[in-house]
Write a protein that holds these residues in place. Structure first.
Motif, short mmCIF file in Angstrom:
data_model
loop_
_atom_site.label_atom_id
_atom_site.label_comp_id
_atom_site.label_asym_id
_atom_site.label_seq_id
_atom_site.Cartn_x
_atom_site.Cartn_y
_atom_site.Cartn_z
N SER A 1 -1.42 -0.28 -9.60
CA SER A 1 -2.74 -0.86 -9.35
C SER A 1 -2.62 -2.32 -8.92
O SER A 1 -3.43 -2.81 -8.13
CB SER A 1 -3.62 -0.74 -10.60
N TYR B 1 2.04 1.89 -3.52
CA TYR B 1 0.96 2.50 -4.31
C TYR B 1 0.78 3.98 -3.98
O TYR B 1 0.78 4.85 -4.87
CB TYR B 1 -0.35 1.75 -4.07
N ASN B 2 0.63 4.29 -2.68
CA ASN B 2 0.37 5.67 -2.28
C ASN B 2 1.52 6.60 -2.62
O ASN B 2 1.31 7.70 -3.16
CB ASN B 2 0.09 5.72 -0.77
N ASN C 1 -9.92 4.79 -7.15
CA ASN C 1 -9.02 4.25 -6.13
C ASN C 1 -9.76 3.14 -5.41
O ASN C 1 -10.05 3.23 -4.21
CB ASN C 1 -8.59 5.35 -5.16
N SER D 1 0.61 5.10 5.48
CA SER D 1 1.29 3.89 5.02
C SER D 1 2.70 3.80 5.58
O SER D 1 3.15 2.72 6.00
CB SER D 1 1.33 3.87 3.49
N GLN E 1 -2.56 -5.29 -1.76
CA GLN E 1 -2.85 -4.82 -0.41
C GLN E 1 -4.30 -5.12 -0.01
O GLN E 1 -4.58 -5.41 1.15
CB GLN E 1 -2.52 -3.33 -0.26
N ASN F 1 -1.85 -2.22 -5.41
CA ASN F 1 -3.08 -1.88 -4.70
C ASN F 1 -3.97 -3.11 -4.54
O ASN F 1 -4.60 -3.32 -3.49
CB ASN F 1 -3.82 -0.80 -5.47
N THR F 2 -4.01 -3.94 -5.57
CA THR F 2 -4.78 -5.19 -5.49
C THR F 2 -4.19 -6.14 -4.46
O THR F 2 -4.93 -6.79 -3.70
CB THR F 2 -4.81 -5.89 -6.87
N ASP G 1 -2.38 9.98 3.31
CA ASP G 1 -2.35 8.57 2.91
C ASP G 1 -0.92 8.03 2.91
O ASP G 1 -0.67 6.91 3.35
CB ASP G 1 -2.96 8.40 1.51
N TYR H 1 0.83 -1.20 0.00
CA TYR H 1 0.00 0.00 0.00
C TYR H 1 0.87 1.26 0.00
O TYR H 1 0.52 2.28 -0.61
CB TYR H 1 -0.93 -0.01 1.22
N GLY I 1 -8.90 0.33 -4.45
CA GLY I 1 -8.19 -0.30 -3.34
C GLY I 1 -8.51 0.35 -2.02
O GLY I 1 -8.74 -0.33 -1.01
N LYS I 2 -8.54 1.68 -1.99
CA LYS I 2 -8.86 2.41 -0.76
C LYS I 2 -10.30 2.16 -0.35
O LYS I 2 -10.61 2.03 0.84
CB LYS I 2 -8.60 3.90 -0.97
#
Length: 256
Positions: free
Chosen positions: A136, A45-46, A201, A79, A142, A139-140, A75, A42, A203-204
């Motif tokens: 992405s 990603y962030n 987003n 993280s 996480q 993100n998936t 964010d 994460y 994931g979030k």
């Protein structure tokens, strides 16, 4: 900010508790290892979406030039803090009394598959510079780790029929953070008159949904299914009733 408060509580509650007891019993090690993988992916990603101009350009090309980047400084701070706190928890696990508990082979396999998949995605993204697609993927990962990481702790609480050693304060603040996170995203979406903030987003969005669901489960385990007061209350009351100094008659009776 509520997410950051959650992690501050994580630092001050379970870790402080482990420091006082010098024990890590009650905290599932698989949960911590999976949590480190989750927060690390994460953070990638962030931080990438927040600092990389190339990734931001690809995001706007996909969702619209006027769309706001869905990652803010808080964010990235969340993280970063989460990775540091989870790593510190692992350090405590290494030096304190662990009992017979150890990281399971299933957990090691899941983490290995996650990072191997991430490495494959890096090589796939390199030729076409598909950086947005690459982050992405992280993100998936996480989101998957968020779902998987809670399961060992929930099962452990069920098997022990207890939540002693597991910080419920962290769960309460995490629940508050998840609800506040949705509130923040909703306010931003209303202000922009666009709901891209949710599906841009994803994931979030899923992170908060999964976290809130398991937070509710842990709260039920702690307060309804396995309340600690039933087991600890009698012991505390017993200690309170014991005199600080025994009388001479009591001492004579024990000797006899």
């Amino acid at each position: 900010m509520d997410r950051l408060r959650c992690l501050v509580n994580q630092l001050l509650s379970p870790n402080h508790l482990e420091f006082q007891k010098e024990k890590c019993r009650g905290l599932n090690f698989d949960f911590v290892v999976l949590n480190l993988t989750k927060h690390s992916s994460y953070l990638i990603y962030n931080a990438t979406l927040f600092f990389s101009a190339a990734v931001q350009r690809q995001y706007r090309e996909k969702y619209g030039l006027d769309e706001m980047i869905p990652v803010a400084a808080n964010d990235v701070a969340f993280s970063t803090h989460a990775v540091l706190v989870t790593a510190f928890t692992l350090f405590q696990i290494a030096i304190y009394d662990r009992g017979n508990q150890k990281v399971s082979k299933t957990c090691i396999a899941i983490v290995s598959v996650a990072w191997l998949s991430a490495a494959v995605c890096v090589f796939v993204a390199l030729p076409g510079h598909s950086w947005l697609w690459l982050i992405s993927c992280f993100n998936t990962i996480q989101v998957c780790m968020t779902f998987v990481k809670y399961i060992p702790q929930a099962i452990m609480n069920f098997q022990r029929k207890s939540t002693v050693g597991f910080s419920i304060g962290n769960i309460l603040l995490d629940l508050l953070g998840g609800v506040a996170n949705y509130g923040q995203m909703a306010v931003q979406s209303i202000d922009q008159n666009s709901w891209v903030n949710f599906y841009g987003n994803i994931g979030k969005t899923l992170l908060s949904l999964v976290s809130i669901s398991f937070d509710v489960l842990f709260i039920l385990q702690h307060y309804v299914l396995y309340p600690a007061k039933r087991t600890l209350g009698s012991d505390v009351e017993k200690v309170r009733k014991e005199p600080l100094l025994k009388s001479s008659d009591d001492a004579y009776a024990e000797n006899v």
